[in-house]
Design a protein around this motif. Structure first.
Motif, PDB file in Angstrom:
ATOM      1  N   LEU A   1       0.796  -1.227   0.000  1.00  0.00           N
ATOM      2  CA  LEU A   1       0.000   0.000   0.000  1.00  0.00           C
ATOM      3  C   LEU A   1       0.828   1.276   0.000  1.00  0.00           C
ATOM      4  O   LEU A   1       0.309   2.346  -0.323  1.00  0.00           O
ATOM      5  CB  LEU A   1      -0.928   0.008   1.221  1.00  0.00           C
ATOM      6  CG  LEU A   1      -1.976  -1.104   1.240  1.00  0.00           C
ATOM      7  CD1 LEU A   1      -2.624  -1.228   2.612  1.00  0.00           C
ATOM      8  CD2 LEU A   1      -3.048  -0.831   0.186  1.00  0.00           C
ATOM      9  N   GLY A   2       2.094   1.190   0.405  1.00  0.00           N
ATOM     10  CA  GLY A   2       2.875   2.417   0.468  1.00  0.00           C
ATOM     11  C   GLY A   2       4.252   2.190   1.041  1.00  0.00           C
ATOM     12  O   GLY A   2       4.777   1.067   1.042  1.00  0.00           O
ATOM     13  N   ASN A   3       4.837   3.251   1.541  1.00  0.00           N
ATOM     14  CA  ASN A   3       6.213   3.238   2.015  1.00  0.00           C
ATOM     15  C   ASN A   3       6.270   2.796   3.472  1.00  0.00           C
ATOM     16  O   ASN A   3       6.325   3.617   4.398  1.00  0.00           O
ATOM     17  CB  ASN A   3       6.836   4.621   1.847  1.00  0.00           C
ATOM     18  CG  ASN A   3       8.330   4.635   2.170  1.00  0.00           C
ATOM     19  OD1 ASN A   3       8.933   3.576   2.350  1.00  0.00           O
ATOM     20  ND2 ASN A   3       8.907   5.817   2.249  1.00  0.00           N
ATOM     21  N   ALA A   4       6.246   1.499   3.668  1.00  0.00           N
ATOM     22  CA  ALA A   4       6.422   0.930   5.005  1.00  0.00           C
ATOM     23  C   ALA A   4       7.886   0.532   5.144  1.00  0.00           C
ATOM     24  O   ALA A   4       8.402  -0.256   4.352  1.00  0.00           O
ATOM     25  CB  ALA A   4       5.518  -0.284   5.193  1.00  0.00           C
ATOM     26  N   ARG A   5       8.540   1.060   6.166  1.00  0.00           N
ATOM     27  CA  ARG A   5       9.986   0.923   6.336  1.00  0.00           C
ATOM     28  C   ARG A   5      10.320  -0.097   7.431  1.00  0.00           C
ATOM     29  O   ARG A   5       9.607  -0.187   8.431  1.00  0.00           O
ATOM     30  CB  ARG A   5      10.607   2.261   6.729  1.00  0.00           C
ATOM     31  CG  ARG A   5      10.331   3.399   5.762  1.00  0.00           C
ATOM     32  CD  ARG A   5      10.802   4.739   6.344  1.00  0.00           C
ATOM     33  NE  ARG A   5      12.236   4.762   6.587  1.00  0.00           N
ATOM     34  CZ  ARG A   5      12.800   4.696   7.793  1.00  0.00           C
ATOM     35  NH1 ARG A   5      12.039   4.578   8.892  1.00  0.00           N
ATOM     36  NH2 ARG A   5      14.114   4.750   7.941  1.00  0.00           N
ATOM     37  N   VAL A   6      11.411  -0.787   7.275  1.00  0.00           N
ATOM     38  CA  VAL A   6      11.936  -1.633   8.344  1.00  0.00           C
ATOM     39  C   VAL A   6      12.775  -0.747   9.265  1.00  0.00           C
ATOM     40  O   VAL A   6      13.877  -0.315   8.901  1.00  0.00           O
ATOM     41  CB  VAL A   6      12.794  -2.786   7.793  1.00  0.00           C
ATOM     42  CG1 VAL A   6      13.355  -3.623   8.941  1.00  0.00           C
ATOM     43  CG2 VAL A   6      11.981  -3.655   6.849  1.00  0.00           C
TER      44      VAL A   6
END
Length: 371
Positions: free
Chosen positions: A127-132
């Protein structure tokens, strides 16, 4: 001599009921089960079972509102918090959370500390920019990353974490100390201890480990966080739909059981009381694991879970025998998750202390014979 099936084990009221260490669906308080049994054919004076009544009836409305009231007491929730009874398990929440709260031009941070956290990240990245922000996958999720090395975005919409790692046996001792709202998958340690509720924007938990049966997911969302959600959204996946009204048929019977479990927790003395019991159970079991080299804990000591205790024996053959002989001794569901093997004892709220005592005694006996 009584057979195991006929014996009433310590801490149990029902003949043949054994000690259940299943990871989920998991053990329920026996008093709750007996109350369910008594009420199943006829609920109060309505002339029908709770399974048969309308989800818009006054009787079900009363059940749901009592469950919400119990949760508010247990967690100290103000009126700013919405309490939802949804379906689809935590796995649907992996998608629904970022669908609602990950901005198109923004980011969300994820702590990846186990298989379920990894699945949550994957859904968010659709869905989008999910960061670790941090990961412990380099050592097979056996530890929790030091906050000093987390790569946090101060502008992130939220930080998502999984408070307890059911498969690998690790658990956050406290909430992450960050400036952004916390979103937590608390499925396997929900209501097992007090929490700092003000740090959260949203908490979700599949009920089937600590709070009730499979079929209902509890979602707590703070109103100011709710108002940040993306719009428009698919009707059923919009949290606002469910905070506004009872939109469709909820899992009536599952919510009915949850109400009873929450009342059982209150009667015990609330979260401080159950946390003390859980601490004692976990300490007893970990002390036994550490007492010899025959048993080896798999989680880093500083990250050990008080809900899911994981350990290994000297060989897989011995582990298989351990599980088989434990079942014969009245100790159920001790096989580790299929992805990691070994042994796992899930000692959730409703697991009685007598069950842990019996497991420790069995571990002593097993080591004497096979060590």
């Amino acid at each position: 001599m009584q057979t195991l099936e006929a014996r009433i084990l310590p801490g149990m009221q029902t003949p043949g009921r054994l000690y259940n260490f299943a990871a989920g669906p998991a053990v329920l308080p026996e008093p709750v089960l007996l109350e369910m049994k008594a009420e199943l054919p006829l609920y109060k004076n309505v002339g029908a079972s709770i399974l048969e009544i309308s989800h818009r009836s006054p009787e079900y409305t009363d059940v749901a509102e009592r469950a919400r009231a119990h949760l508010r007491r247990l967690l100290g929730l103000s009126d700013d918090w919405h309490i939802l009874f949804l379906q689809g398990g935590a796995s649907l929440q992996f998608h629904q959370v970022p669908l609602n709260f990950l901005p198109k031009d923004g980011t969300a941070d994820y702590l990846v500390t186990g298989s379920w956290a990894k699945k949550a990240l994957k859904e968010a990245q659709f869905l989008g920019n999910a960061r670790v922000a941090a990961s412990s996958e380099d050592r097979n999720f056996s530890y929790l990353p030091d906050p000093a090395v987390w790569d946090l975005d101060p502008a992130a919409a939220y930080l998502h974490f999984t408070s307890n790692n059911t498969i690998f046996g690790t658990q956050f001792a406290t909430e992450p100390q960050v400036e952004v709202p916390l979103v937590c998958d608390a499925s396997s340690d929900f209501l097992s201890r007090p929490i700092d509720i003000d740090r959260y924007g949203l908490i979700y938990a599949g009920a089937q480990k600590n709070v009730g049966p499979a079929g209902v997911t509890l979602v707590l969302v703070r109103d100011d966080f709710l108002q940040r959600r993306n719009r428009p959204l698919p009707t059923l996946l919009d949290y606002g739909t469910h905070t506004a009204k009872l939109f469709h048929t909820p899992p009536v019977y599952a919510v009915y059981v949850v109400e009873k479990v929450l009342r059982w927790l209150l009667d015990l003395g609330g979260l401080a009381a159950i946390a003390k019991i859980n601490e004692a159970k976990a300490q007893q079991l970990y002390t036994r694991i550490d007492a010899s080299d025959f048993y080896r804990g798999t989680a880093a000591p500083e990250a050990r879970s008080k809900m899911n205790v994981t350990f290994r024996l000297p060989s897989e053959e011995l582990e298989k025998r351990f599980v088989e002989e434990a079942k014969e001794a009245g100790l159920l569901a001790l096989k580790g998750h299929r992805s990691v093997g070994g042994i796992r004892a899930s000692i959730y709220n409703a697991c009685p202390p007598e069950a842990v005592e019996a497991l420790v005694d069995f571990m002593d006996h097993f080591e004497r014979r096979h060590g």
